[in-house]
Design a protein around this motif. Structure first.
Motif, PDB file in Angstrom:
ATOM      1  N   LEU A 210       0.896  -1.205   0.048  1.00  0.00           N
ATOM      2  CA  LEU A 210       0.118  -0.026  -0.002  1.00  0.00           C
ATOM      3  C   LEU A 210       0.903   1.196   0.055  1.00  0.00           C
ATOM      4  CD1 LEU A 210      -2.885  -1.000   2.475  1.00  0.00           C
ATOM      5  CD2 LEU A 210      -3.146  -0.657  -0.055  1.00  0.00           C
ATOM      6  N   LEU A 211       1.868   1.276   1.026  1.00  0.00           N
ATOM      7  CA  LEU A 211       2.623   2.533   0.941  1.00  0.00           C
ATOM      8  C   LEU A 211       3.488   2.535  -0.538  1.00  0.00           C
ATOM      9  CD1 LEU A 211       4.167   2.315   4.543  1.00  0.00           C
ATOM     10  CD2 LEU A 211       2.299   4.040   3.581  1.00  0.00           C
ATOM     11  N   GLY A 212       3.842   1.435  -1.189  1.00  0.00           N
ATOM     12  CA  GLY A 212       4.617   1.645  -2.452  1.00  0.00           C
ATOM     13  C   GLY A 212       3.537   2.108  -3.384  1.00  0.00           C
ATOM     14  N   LEU A 213       2.284   1.911  -3.187  1.00  0.00           N
ATOM     15  CA  LEU A 213       1.107   2.260  -4.195  1.00  0.00           C
ATOM     16  C   LEU A 213       0.997   3.740  -3.986  1.00  0.00           C
ATOM     17  CD1 LEU A 213      -0.807   1.815  -6.331  1.00  0.00           C
ATOM     18  CD2 LEU A 213      -2.533   1.405  -4.578  1.00  0.00           C
ATOM     19  N   VAL A 214       1.012   4.139  -2.648  1.00  0.00           N
ATOM     20  CA  VAL A 214       0.862   5.624  -2.403  1.00  0.00           C
ATOM     21  C   VAL A 214       2.121   6.459  -2.855  1.00  0.00           C
ATOM     22  CG1 VAL A 214       0.883   7.228  -0.598  1.00  0.00           C
ATOM     23  CG2 VAL A 214      -0.397   5.349  -0.275  1.00  0.00           C
ATOM     24  N   ASP A 215       3.370   5.680  -2.929  1.00  0.00           N
ATOM     25  CA  ASP A 215       4.275   6.665  -3.451  1.00  0.00           C
ATOM     26  C   ASP A 215       4.269   6.806  -4.679  1.00  0.00           C
ATOM     27  OD1 ASP A 215       5.698   6.732  -1.128  1.00  0.00           O
ATOM     28  OD2 ASP A 215       6.935   4.644  -1.355  1.00  0.00           O
ATOM     29  N   HIS A 216       3.824   5.598  -5.630  1.00  0.00           N
ATOM     30  CA  HIS A 216       3.439   5.764  -7.069  1.00  0.00           C
ATOM     31  C   HIS A 216       2.529   6.949  -7.378  1.00  0.00           C
ATOM     32  CE1 HIS A 216       5.407   1.935  -7.546  1.00  0.00           C
ATOM     33  NE2 HIS A 216       5.783   2.290  -9.014  1.00  0.00           N
ATOM     34  N   TYR A 217       1.391   6.987  -6.694  1.00  0.00           N
ATOM     35  CA  TYR A 217       0.518   8.212  -6.734  1.00  0.00           C
ATOM     36  C   TYR A 217       1.259   9.418  -6.523  1.00  0.00           C
ATOM     37  CZ  TYR A 217      -3.513   4.979  -7.005  1.00  0.00           C
ATOM     38  OH  TYR A 217      -4.360   4.131  -7.240  1.00  0.00           O
ATOM     39  N   GLU A 218       1.987   9.553  -5.895  1.00  0.00           N
ATOM     40  CA  GLU A 218       2.751  10.897  -5.257  1.00  0.00           C
ATOM     41  C   GLU A 218       3.650  11.129  -6.324  1.00  0.00           C
ATOM     42  OE1 GLU A 218       4.610  10.022  -1.462  1.00  0.00           O
ATOM     43  OE2 GLU A 218       3.073  11.008  -0.234  1.00  0.00           O
ATOM     44  N   GLN A 219       4.451  10.411  -7.157  1.00  0.00           N
ATOM     45  CA  GLN A 219       5.038  10.590  -8.267  1.00  0.00           C
ATOM     46  C   GLN A 219       4.142  11.052  -9.273  1.00  0.00           C
ATOM     47  OE1 GLN A 219       7.277   6.965  -9.012  1.00  0.00           O
ATOM     48  NE2 GLN A 219       8.332   7.090  -6.942  1.00  0.00           N
ATOM     49  N   ALA A 220       3.018  10.429  -9.533  1.00  0.00           N
ATOM     50  CA  ALA A 220       2.111  10.718 -10.730  1.00  0.00           C
ATOM     51  C   ALA A 220       1.459  12.155 -10.346  1.00  0.00           C
ATOM     52  CB  ALA A 220       1.181   9.653 -11.260  1.00  0.00           C
ATOM     53  N   GLU A 221       1.423  12.715  -9.158  1.00  0.00           N
ATOM     54  CA  GLU A 221       0.497  13.952  -8.801  1.00  0.00           C
ATOM     55  C   GLU A 221       0.808  14.999  -9.720  1.00  0.00           C
ATOM     56  OE1 GLU A 221      -0.045  16.502  -4.735  1.00  0.00           O
ATOM     57  OE2 GLU A 221       0.766  14.346  -4.452  1.00  0.00           O
ATOM     58  N   ALA A 222       2.053  15.298 -10.108  1.00  0.00           N
ATOM     59  CA  ALA A 222       2.378  16.473 -10.846  1.00  0.00           C
ATOM     60  C   ALA A 222       1.485  16.551 -12.222  1.00  0.00           C
ATOM     61  CB  ALA A 222       3.831  16.455 -11.339  1.00  0.00           C
ATOM     62  N   GLU A 223       0.890  15.372 -12.833  1.00  0.00           N
ATOM     63  CA  GLU A 223       0.267  15.313 -14.075  1.00  0.00           C
ATOM     64  C   GLU A 223      -1.171  15.693 -13.834  1.00  0.00           C
ATOM     65  OE1 GLU A 223       1.155  11.476 -15.759  1.00  0.00           O
ATOM     66  OE2 GLU A 223       3.224  11.550 -15.560  1.00  0.00           O
ATOM     67  N   LEU A 224      -1.709  15.558 -12.559  1.00  0.00           N
ATOM     68  CA  LEU A 224      -3.073  15.842 -12.203  1.00  0.00           C
ATOM     69  C   LEU A 224      -3.411  17.356 -12.329  1.00  0.00           C
ATOM     70  CD1 LEU A 224      -3.428  13.550  -9.180  1.00  0.00           C
ATOM     71  CD2 LEU A 224      -3.899  13.006 -11.407  1.00  0.00           C
ATOM     72  N   PRO A 225      -4.604  17.590 -12.455  1.00  0.00           N
ATOM     73  CA  PRO A 225      -5.010  19.070 -12.739  1.00  0.00           C
ATOM     74  C   PRO A 225      -4.754  19.757 -11.237  1.00  0.00           C
ATOM     75  CG  PRO A 225      -6.938  17.514 -13.445  1.00  0.00           C
ATOM     76  CD  PRO A 225      -5.773  16.865 -12.805  1.00  0.00           C
ATOM     77  N   THR A 226      -4.540  21.066 -11.359  1.00  0.00           N
ATOM     78  CA  THR A 226      -4.091  21.696 -10.433  1.00  0.00           C
ATOM     79  C   THR A 226      -5.168  21.703  -9.016  1.00  0.00           C
ATOM     80  OG1 THR A 226      -3.209  23.434 -11.666  1.00  0.00           O
ATOM     81  CG2 THR A 226      -3.801  24.167  -9.602  1.00  0.00           C
ATOM     82  N   ALA A 227      -6.559  21.779  -9.216  1.00  0.00           N
ATOM     83  CA  ALA A 227      -7.535  21.659  -8.135  1.00  0.00           C
ATOM     84  C   ALA A 227      -7.322  20.261  -7.512  1.00  0.00           C
ATOM     85  CB  ALA A 227      -8.769  21.683  -8.852  1.00  0.00           C
ATOM     86  N   THR A 228      -7.274  19.173  -8.543  1.00  0.00           N
ATOM     87  CA  THR A 228      -7.091  17.902  -7.852  1.00  0.00           C
ATOM     88  C   THR A 228      -5.785  17.773  -6.935  1.00  0.00           C
ATOM     89  OG1 THR A 228      -8.204  16.958  -9.665  1.00  0.00           O
ATOM     90  CG2 THR A 228      -6.834  15.472  -7.995  1.00  0.00           C
ATOM     91  N   ARG A 229      -4.781  18.414  -7.456  1.00  0.00           N
ATOM     92  CA  ARG A 229      -3.380  18.453  -6.806  1.00  0.00           C
ATOM     93  C   ARG A 229      -3.521  19.161  -5.579  1.00  0.00           C
ATOM     94  NH1 ARG A 229      -1.072  19.929 -11.485  1.00  0.00           N
ATOM     95  NH2 ARG A 229      -0.477  22.056 -10.646  1.00  0.00           N
ATOM     96  N   ASP A 230      -4.259  20.228  -5.561  1.00  0.00           N
ATOM     97  CA  ASP A 230      -4.357  20.891  -3.922  1.00  0.00           C
ATOM     98  C   ASP A 230      -5.181  20.162  -3.040  1.00  0.00           C
ATOM     99  OD1 ASP A 230      -2.921  23.036  -5.289  1.00  0.00           O
ATOM    100  OD2 ASP A 230      -4.645  24.240  -5.819  1.00  0.00           O
ATOM    101  N   ALA A 231      -6.253  19.542  -3.498  1.00  0.00           N
ATOM    102  CA  ALA A 231      -7.138  18.639  -2.814  1.00  0.00           C
ATOM    103  C   ALA A 231      -6.323  17.585  -2.109  1.00  0.00           C
ATOM    104  CB  ALA A 231      -8.159  18.346  -3.471  1.00  0.00           C
ATOM    105  N   LEU A 232      -5.552  17.119  -2.716  1.00  0.00           N
ATOM    106  CA  LEU A 232      -4.722  15.800  -2.293  1.00  0.00           C
ATOM    107  C   LEU A 232      -3.757  16.247  -1.386  1.00  0.00           C
ATOM    108  CD1 LEU A 232      -3.998  13.934  -5.552  1.00  0.00           C
ATOM    109  CD2 LEU A 232      -5.340  13.077  -3.494  1.00  0.00           C
ATOM    110  N   ALA A 233      -3.018  17.519  -1.588  1.00  0.00           N
ATOM    111  CA  ALA A 233      -1.867  18.222  -0.738  1.00  0.00           C
ATOM    112  C   ALA A 233      -2.903  18.509   0.614  1.00  0.00           C
ATOM    113  CB  ALA A 233      -1.611  19.392  -1.505  1.00  0.00           C
ATOM    114  N   ALA A 234      -3.888  19.198   0.618  1.00  0.00           N
ATOM    115  CA  ALA A 234      -4.582  19.321   1.860  1.00  0.00           C
ATOM    116  C   ALA A 234      -5.011  18.096   2.556  1.00  0.00           C
ATOM    117  CB  ALA A 234      -5.850  20.150   1.431  1.00  0.00           C
ATOM    118  N   GLN A 235      -5.253  17.203   2.072  1.00  0.00           N
ATOM    119  CA  GLN A 235      -5.859  15.932   2.415  1.00  0.00           C
ATOM    120  C   GLN A 235      -4.522  15.104   3.134  1.00  0.00           C
ATOM    121  OE1 GLN A 235      -8.494  14.901   3.258  1.00  0.00           O
ATOM    122  NE2 GLN A 235      -8.248  12.545   3.687  1.00  0.00           N
TER     123      GLN A 235
END
Length: 348
Positions: A124-149
């Protein structure tokens, strides 16, 4: 003529020679009766002395026999009480072994589940790391929501804490397994036959069992020597170690942290090959007038309800059964040292 008769004749006739001839046969008969009476009296006195001496001897023998019977009765009572205590310890040992077996089952699947959980957590933590690496390709609003969470749940802290929690839980399970193993070893009933045992392992398992009695009162120092395995009844020797360790802990006065030192060495002084186990404390010590009685059954200085007075007595008996001996040096205010001498091999 009898001396008493001579005295009487002298009083009446002035002299025994003045006795009339007609009275002489009668007087001689009386004299013979006096002599016989004296002989009878001496014989009777001698007989009475002999009878009196025999009575004195018989009375002494009866007193000795009575004292021996009383001592035998006391020994029988002590043996009976020790047997009851041994039966009690045997029952407790059986219960402890049963409890240890029951604890082993849930501990086993808890440990297995933790190992599986650790693997799943890594995935699971490996999967979270992959999501964090792909976060830059997400829309700005989605990135901000993920950062807040991520900030709300403190993700970096959670990642580190999860691994720490799993590690601590696994250490706890290993600790429980060790306690259960030591409890099973400690409570294991001897077959009655001597077996070769590592005394260091017995000391360690016993220390693990009594840790709750010691850890709040004293630190334990180990000074183990290079000793061979010993032919003994392992669980009974563990019982001796437990009694001495608990007594050492209880000798530390309240409000002061003490030290209990466990030493082992080879017995260089004895003619036969042997080992020595010492359990020393820096507690209150034992008064000199108590030292001669500490191995007596039911003798205890603890308050009513705090001790049976059988621990040291049983320990003394167990060591004797092993053809060894137990000694104690103690000084009030400085502590005590109990020293166990054991032969390496039991004589046939």
């Amino acid at each position: 003529m009898h001396r008493l008769l001579i005295q009487q004749l002298e009083q009446h006739f002035g002299s025994a020679d003045a006795l009339p001839a007609a009275m002489r046969p009668f007087v001689e008969a009386v004299s013979a009766a006096y002599v016989k009476a004296d002989a009878d009296f001496e014989l009777l006195s001698h007989s009475l002395e002999e009878i009196s001496g025999e009575l004195i001897q018989r009375n002494a023998a009866l007193r000795e026999e009575r004292d021996e019977q009383r001592a035998l009765a006391r020994r029988l009572e002590d043996a009976h009480n020790q047997l009851l205590q041994s039966e009690k310890m045997s029952s407790i040992g059986q219960l402890a072994a049963g409890v240890a077996h029951e604890i082993n089952n849930p501990v086993g699947y808890i440990g297995s589940n933790l190992n599986a959980l650790e693997g799943y957590l890594d995935d699971l933590l490996g999967l979270v790391d992959h999501y964090e690496q792909a976060e830059a390709e997400l829309p700005t609003a989605t990135r901000d929501a993920l950062a807040a969470q991520r900030e709300r749940i403190e993700l970096p802290y959670v990642k580190a804490e999860l691994r720490a929690l799993i590690g601590e839980s696994q250490e706890g399970v290993a600790r429980v397994r060790k306690i259960v193993k030591d409890l099973k070893d400690f409570s294991h009933a001897d077959s009655g036959e001597f077996a070769w045992a590592n005394l260091h392992e017995g000391l360690e398992s016993t220390l693990n069992i009594v840790t709750n009695e010691i850890k709040y009162r004293a630190d334990v120092q180990r000074e183990y020597g290079d000793i061979p395995r010993v032919e003994c009844l392992p669980s009974q020797m563990n019982q001796v170690f437990m009694n001495l360790l608990v007594n050492a802990a209880h000798s530390i006065p309240d409000g002061r942290r003490g030290t209990i030192t466990v030493r082992t060495r080879n017995d260089e002084a004895g003619g036969a090959e042997g080992v020595v186990v010492e359990i020393a404390d820096d507690g209150c010590g034992i008064p000199a007038d108590h030292l001669k009685r500490i191995f007596d059954p039911f003798f205890t200085t603890k308050p009513v309800g705090k001790g049976t007075g059988l621990g040291l007595s049983l320990s003394y008996g167990i060591v004797q059964k092993h053809h060894g001996r137990i000694e104690v040096d103690s000084e009030v205010g400085r502590g005590s040292v109990f020293r166990i001498f054991l032969p390496v091999r039991q004589s046939v």
